[in-house]
Motif scaffolding. Structure first.
Motif, PDB file in Angstrom:
ATOM      1  N   PHE A  24      20.245  85.488   8.012  1.00  0.00           N
ATOM      2  CA  PHE A  24      20.687  86.831   7.570  1.00  0.00           C
ATOM      3  C   PHE A  24      22.073  87.056   7.398  1.00  0.00           C
ATOM      4  O   PHE A  24      22.183  87.524   5.747  1.00  0.00           O
ATOM      5  N   ALA A  25      22.537  86.050   7.469  1.00  0.00           N
ATOM      6  CA  ALA A  25      23.937  86.411   7.219  1.00  0.00           C
ATOM      7  C   ALA A  25      24.651  85.387   6.142  1.00  0.00           C
ATOM      8  O   ALA A  25      25.734  85.568   5.520  1.00  0.00           O
ATOM      9  N   LEU A  26      23.427  84.595   5.574  1.00  0.00           N
ATOM     10  CA  LEU A  26      23.893  83.287   4.826  1.00  0.00           C
ATOM     11  C   LEU A  26      23.487  84.602   3.584  1.00  0.00           C
ATOM     12  O   LEU A  26      22.688  84.353   2.994  1.00  0.00           O
ATOM     13  N   GLU A  27      25.542  84.304   2.889  1.00  0.00           N
ATOM     14  CA  GLU A  27      24.644  84.762   1.198  1.00  0.00           C
ATOM     15  C   GLU A  27      24.603  83.574   0.033  1.00  0.00           C
ATOM     16  O   GLU A  27      24.960  82.734   0.569  1.00  0.00           O
ATOM     17  N   ALA A  28      24.348  84.100  -1.150  1.00  0.00           N
ATOM     18  CA  ALA A  28      24.023  83.686  -1.985  1.00  0.00           C
ATOM     19  C   ALA A  28      24.670  82.361  -2.639  1.00  0.00           C
ATOM     20  O   ALA A  28      24.645  81.350  -2.606  1.00  0.00           O
ATOM     21  N   SER A  29      26.866  82.635  -2.418  1.00  0.00           N
ATOM     22  CA  SER A  29      27.397  81.760  -2.993  1.00  0.00           C
ATOM     23  C   SER A  29      27.236  80.431  -1.982  1.00  0.00           C
ATOM     24  O   SER A  29      27.414  79.303  -2.496  1.00  0.00           O
ATOM     25  N   ARG A  30      27.106  80.922  -0.517  1.00  0.00           N
ATOM     26  CA  ARG A  30      27.824  79.983   0.895  1.00  0.00           C
ATOM     27  C   ARG A  30      26.412  79.250   0.536  1.00  0.00           C
ATOM     28  O   ARG A  30      26.777  77.478   0.978  1.00  0.00           O
ATOM     29  N   LEU A  31      25.181  79.611   0.624  1.00  0.00           N
ATOM     30  CA  LEU A  31      23.716  78.653   0.494  1.00  0.00           C
ATOM     31  C   LEU A  31      24.114  77.807  -1.231  1.00  0.00           C
ATOM     32  O   LEU A  31      23.742  76.773  -0.670  1.00  0.00           O
ATOM     33  N   ALA A  32      24.620  78.265  -2.417  1.00  0.00           N
ATOM     34  CA  ALA A  32      24.353  77.108  -3.328  1.00  0.00           C
ATOM     35  C   ALA A  32      25.998  76.009  -2.627  1.00  0.00           C
ATOM     36  O   ALA A  32      25.011  74.407  -2.740  1.00  0.00           O
ATOM     37  N   ALA A  33      26.761  76.449  -1.308  1.00  0.00           N
ATOM     38  CA  ALA A  33      27.298  75.365  -1.632  1.00  0.00           C
ATOM     39  C   ALA A  33      26.965  74.944  -0.982  1.00  0.00           C
ATOM     40  O   ALA A  33      27.361  72.925  -1.122  1.00  0.00           O
ATOM     41  N   LEU A  34      26.072  74.570   0.337  1.00  0.00           N
ATOM     42  CA  LEU A  34      25.350  74.389   1.549  1.00  0.00           C
ATOM     43  C   LEU A  34      24.917  73.013   0.492  1.00  0.00           C
ATOM     44  O   LEU A  34      24.128  72.127   0.908  1.00  0.00           O
ATOM     45  N   GLY A  35      23.873  74.054  -0.805  1.00  0.00           N
ATOM     46  CA  GLY A  35      23.404  73.115  -1.467  1.00  0.00           C
ATOM     47  C   GLY A  35      23.872  71.819  -2.189  1.00  0.00           C
ATOM     48  O   GLY A  35      23.431  70.353  -2.085  1.00  0.00           O
ATOM     49  N   ARG A  36      25.033  72.274  -2.311  1.00  0.00           N
ATOM     50  CA  ARG A  36      26.257  70.919  -3.384  1.00  0.00           C
ATOM     51  C   ARG A  36      26.609  69.746  -1.964  1.00  0.00           C
ATOM     52  O   ARG A  36      26.421  69.042  -2.313  1.00  0.00           O
ATOM     53  N   ALA A  37      26.677  70.818  -1.159  1.00  0.00           N
ATOM     54  CA  ALA A  37      27.223  69.735   0.205  1.00  0.00           C
ATOM     55  C   ALA A  37      26.247  68.713   0.588  1.00  0.00           C
ATOM     56  O   ALA A  37      26.200  67.594   0.512  1.00  0.00           O
ATOM     57  N   LEU A  38      24.532  69.057   0.366  1.00  0.00           N
ATOM     58  CA  LEU A  38      23.401  68.274   0.590  1.00  0.00           C
ATOM     59  C   LEU A  38      23.523  67.280  -0.532  1.00  0.00           C
ATOM     60  O   LEU A  38      23.356  66.350   0.211  1.00  0.00           O
ATOM     61  N   VAL A  39      23.630  67.273  -1.374  1.00  0.00           N
ATOM     62  CA  VAL A  39      23.515  66.579  -2.550  1.00  0.00           C
ATOM     63  C   VAL A  39      24.687  65.197  -2.583  1.00  0.00           C
ATOM     64  O   VAL A  39      24.194  64.024  -2.468  1.00  0.00           O
ATOM     65  N   ALA A  40      26.139  66.158  -2.713  1.00  0.00           N
ATOM     66  CA  ALA A  40      27.133  65.161  -2.101  1.00  0.00           C
ATOM     67  C   ALA A  40      26.677  64.208  -0.882  1.00  0.00           C
ATOM     68  O   ALA A  40      27.101  62.794  -1.275  1.00  0.00           O
ATOM     69  N   ARG A  41      26.814  64.541   0.038  1.00  0.00           N
ATOM     70  CA  ARG A  41      26.257  63.801   1.434  1.00  0.00           C
ATOM     71  C   ARG A  41      24.844  62.636   1.350  1.00  0.00           C
ATOM     72  O   ARG A  41      24.937  61.158   1.236  1.00  0.00           O
ATOM     73  N   ALA A  42      24.041  63.103  -0.383  1.00  0.00           N
ATOM     74  CA  ALA A  42      22.855  62.272  -0.221  1.00  0.00           C
ATOM     75  C   ALA A  42      23.483  61.168  -1.284  1.00  0.00           C
ATOM     76  O   ALA A  42      23.280  59.492  -1.445  1.00  0.00           O
ATOM     77  N   SER A  43      24.310  61.622  -1.734  1.00  0.00           N
ATOM     78  CA  SER A  43      25.236  60.534  -2.662  1.00  0.00           C
ATOM     79  C   SER A  43      25.733  59.506  -2.011  1.00  0.00           C
ATOM     80  O   SER A  43      26.435  58.497  -2.834  1.00  0.00           O
ATOM     81  N   THR A  44      26.889  59.883  -1.272  1.00  0.00           N
ATOM     82  CA  THR A  44      27.859  59.772  -0.139  1.00  0.00           C
ATOM     83  C   THR A  44      26.743  57.986   0.356  1.00  0.00           C
ATOM     84  O   THR A  44      27.987  57.026   0.506  1.00  0.00           O
ATOM     85  N   TYR A  45      25.373  58.862   0.464  1.00  0.00           N
ATOM     86  CA  TYR A  45      25.019  57.326   1.392  1.00  0.00           C
ATOM     87  C   TYR A  45      24.119  56.838   0.617  1.00  0.00           C
ATOM     88  O   TYR A  45      23.692  55.960   0.849  1.00  0.00           O
TER      89      TYR A  45
END
Length: 111
Positions: A24-45
């Motif tokens: 409930f406390a996850l704001e749209a900007s934080r959700l977008a940042a988490l999505g970018r972090a997942l993409v970055a982790r996939a890329s580094t892997y």
């Protein structure tokens, strides 16, 4: 193959999926940042995400269960989460991680 030879896996061919358990406390900007972090982790892997699944609060853990069912049918599946707490919809995150790994799903964290 000798013990000293390494197996060169083509990770770009590995199916990889991201998962975010929205709270409930996850704001749209934080959700977008988490999505970018997942993409970055996939890329580094060395793999590319086939999709990022966001679990809505009101249906948890239906999305994660569907994703796990899908991933168990594929070889060398990789699940990338922001951190292990995002697996808590299914129970103790460490137990869930162990269970998923026993089903052939590799777990990576973005943080």
């Amino acid at each position: 193959m000798s013990q000293n030879e390494s197996l060169d896996l083509d990770r770009s061919a590995m199916p990889a999926f991201g998962y975010i358990h929205q709270h409930f406390a996850l704001e749209a900007s934080r959700l977008a940042a988490l999505g970018r972090a997942l993409v970055a982790r996939a890329s580094t892997y060395g793999c590319t995400l086939d999709g990022v699944f966001v679990e809505a609060i009101d249906i948890a853990p239906a999305t994660l269960m569907h994703l796990v069912d899908t991933m168990t049918l594929t070889d060398n599946a990789v699940l990338i989460v922001p951190n292990l707490l995002h697996l808590s919809a299914l129970g103790n995150p460490l137990d869930v991680q162990s269970d998923l790994q026993s089903q052939g799903i590799q777990i990576l964290t973005a943080t």
